[in-house]
Design a protein around this motif. Structure first.
Motif, PDB file in Angstrom:
ATOM      1  N   MET A   1       0.850  -1.195   0.000  1.00 25.14           N
ATOM      2  CA  MET A   1       0.000   0.000   0.000  1.00 25.14           C
ATOM      3  C   MET A   1       0.889   1.250   0.000  1.00 25.14           C
ATOM      4  SD  MET A   1      -3.018   0.939   2.719  1.00 25.14           S
ATOM      5  CE  MET A   1      -3.828  -0.605   2.343  1.00 25.14           C
ATOM      6  N   GLN A   3       2.201   4.078   1.281  1.00 24.54           N
ATOM      7  CA  GLN A   3       2.250   4.880   2.482  1.00 24.54           C
ATOM      8  C   GLN A   3       3.563   5.658   2.504  1.00 24.54           C
ATOM      9  OE1 GLN A   3      -0.257   5.072   4.525  1.00 24.54           O
ATOM     10  NE2 GLN A   3      -1.539   3.335   3.957  1.00 24.54           N
ATOM     11  N   ASP A  76       1.824  -1.364  -6.286  1.00 20.80           N
ATOM     12  CA  ASP A  76       0.877  -0.700  -5.396  1.00 20.80           C
ATOM     13  C   ASP A  76       0.026   0.306  -6.165  1.00 20.80           C
ATOM     14  OD1 ASP A  76       1.961  -1.886  -2.956  1.00 20.80           O
ATOM     15  OD2 ASP A  76       3.688  -0.579  -3.271  1.00 20.80           O
ATOM     16  N   SER A 116      -3.405  -1.082  -5.108  1.00 18.78           N
ATOM     17  CA  SER A 116      -4.292  -0.322  -4.229  1.00 18.78           C
ATOM     18  C   SER A 116      -4.847   0.934  -4.891  1.00 18.78           C
ATOM     19  CB  SER A 116      -3.561   0.058  -2.935  1.00 18.78           C
ATOM     20  OG  SER A 116      -2.399   0.817  -3.218  1.00 18.78           O
ATOM     21  N   LYS A 117      -4.163   1.419  -5.936  1.00 13.49           N
ATOM     22  CA  LYS A 117      -4.620   2.640  -6.605  1.00 13.49           C
ATOM     23  C   LYS A 117      -4.403   2.544  -8.111  1.00 13.49           C
ATOM     24  CE  LYS A 117      -3.588   6.103  -3.028  1.00 13.49           C
ATOM     25  NZ  LYS A 117      -3.086   7.456  -2.790  1.00 13.49           N
ATOM     26  N   PRO A 151      -9.763  -0.705  -5.498  1.00 14.37           N
ATOM     27  CA  PRO A 151      -9.794  -0.086  -4.163  1.00 14.37           C
ATOM     28  C   PRO A 151      -9.849   1.436  -4.237  1.00 14.37           C
ATOM     29  CG  PRO A 151      -8.221  -1.884  -4.181  1.00 14.37           C
ATOM     30  CD  PRO A 151      -8.668  -1.689  -5.613  1.00 14.37           C
ATOM     31  N   GLU A 152      -9.017   2.009  -5.131  1.00  9.18           N
ATOM     32  CA  GLU A 152      -9.059   3.452  -5.387  1.00  9.18           C
ATOM     33  C   GLU A 152      -8.888   3.703  -6.875  1.00  9.18           C
ATOM     34  OE1 GLU A 152      -6.738   6.183  -3.145  1.00  9.18           O
ATOM     35  OE2 GLU A 152      -6.850   5.012  -1.285  1.00  9.18           O
ATOM     36  N   GLN A 213      -4.295   5.352   1.581  1.00  4.91           N
ATOM     37  CA  GLN A 213      -5.628   4.925   1.162  1.00  4.91           C
ATOM     38  C   GLN A 213      -6.671   5.445   2.129  1.00  4.91           C
ATOM     39  OE1 GLN A 213      -5.778   0.797   0.230  1.00  4.91           O
ATOM     40  NE2 GLN A 213      -7.988   0.734  -0.035  1.00  4.91           N
ATOM     41  N   GLU A 214      -7.759   6.018   1.584  1.00  7.72           N
ATOM     42  CA  GLU A 214      -8.731   6.693   2.429  1.00  7.72           C
ATOM     43  C   GLU A 214      -9.843   5.789   2.939  1.00  7.72           C
ATOM     44  OE1 GLU A 214     -10.110  10.477   1.055  1.00  7.72           O
ATOM     45  OE2 GLU A 214      -8.318  10.858  -0.112  1.00  7.72           O
ATOM     46  N   TYR A 219     -13.310   3.184  -4.058  1.00  7.17           N
ATOM     47  CA  TYR A 219     -13.334   4.645  -3.912  1.00  7.17           C
ATOM     48  C   TYR A 219     -12.982   5.277  -5.238  1.00  7.17           C
ATOM     49  CZ  TYR A 219     -11.613   9.215  -2.218  1.00  7.17           C
ATOM     50  OH  TYR A 219     -11.381  10.548  -2.023  1.00  7.17           O
TER      51      TYR A 219
END
Length: 241
Positions: A1, A3, A76, A116-117, A151-152, A213-214, A219
């Protein structure tokens, strides 16, 4: 992810106007630990920028076999800067493949491989019901990506892009020449239509990649042109201060 410790990324469309700027910025971005570039032709030279062999992995492949080309890759964040023109594509069918088929295939790969995005360059006015072919295809691509359930999903909609292209585009050439005057004239409701530099769009996308990630649920967020240009003006002001 993605971060604070950094992220791995895949970039498709690195030979285009925004994609090339994004490539250069990601290579200099410490938070981007590794970068896999999926390209249909060899990358151009990057003057003054050394290619970090331990960070950059370039895959030159047939995009119709995208899954095969990216089979062993994990990421990611997935950046999509794919796009063409009718003039370059030669037909509406070929245009749809580049601006709709390939981005959706990339989104499906991203979902299947746990990214994740996904951050994609679309266009101002994108609307799947538009009477304008270009805007309609961009809107159809956005709609198809939404259904995948990433996810995003971050959709960036710039106005007319400024920057040096390989091919001549009359509208963009005029915008470059008249850019300062247009920016002064485009106030109030017209502010959102101001031309935007490709490097600013790339920087905006790069910044999105580093935001944690929010939500755990799918999302989707859309960024219109005014958001892009306002963000870059703030960044420049802070840097100057």
């Amino acid at each position: 992810m993605p971060q604070a410790e950094g992220y791995s990324a895949v970039l498709a469309g690195a030979t285009g106007l925004v994609g090339f700027q994004l490539l250069k910025q990601l290579l200099q971005e410490d938070r981007c630990r590794s970068l896999t570039v999926l390209a249909r032709r060899p990358l151009p030279q990057l003057p003054g920028l050394e290619m970090p062999r331990d960070k950059l992995h370039v895959i030159t492949a047939d995009f119709d076999r995208m899954d095969e080309a990216l089979n062993d890759i994990q990421a990611d964040v997935v950046f999509c800067a794919l796009g063409t023109t009718i003039k370059k594509a030669k037909s509406q069918e070929a245009f749809r493949q580049v601006d709709l088929g390939y981005p959706v295939a990339l989104g499906e790969w991203a979902k299947a491989h746990g990214a994740s995005k996904m951050i994609i360059v679309s266009a101002m006015g994108a609307n799947e019901k538009s009477a304008v072919f270009y805007n309609r295809v961009k809107g159809e691509a956005e709609a198809a990506l939404r259904v995948i359930g990433l996810p995003e999903l971050h959709i960036v909609r710039p106005s007319l892009l400024l920057g040096k292209r390989e091919e001549f585009r009359l509208g963009e050439k005029i915008a470059v020449l008249l850019g300062p005057a247009l920016s002064l004239l485009m106030q109030g409701p017209l502010r959102g239509y101001r031309p935007v530099h490709a490097e600013d769009v790339a920087a905006f996308m790069r910044n999105i990649a580093s935001v944690p990630q929010e939500t755990l649920a799918p999302y989707v967020r859309i960024y219109e042109n005014d958001t892009i240009t306002t963000s870059r003006r703030k960044t420049r002001h802070q840097s100057a201060g």
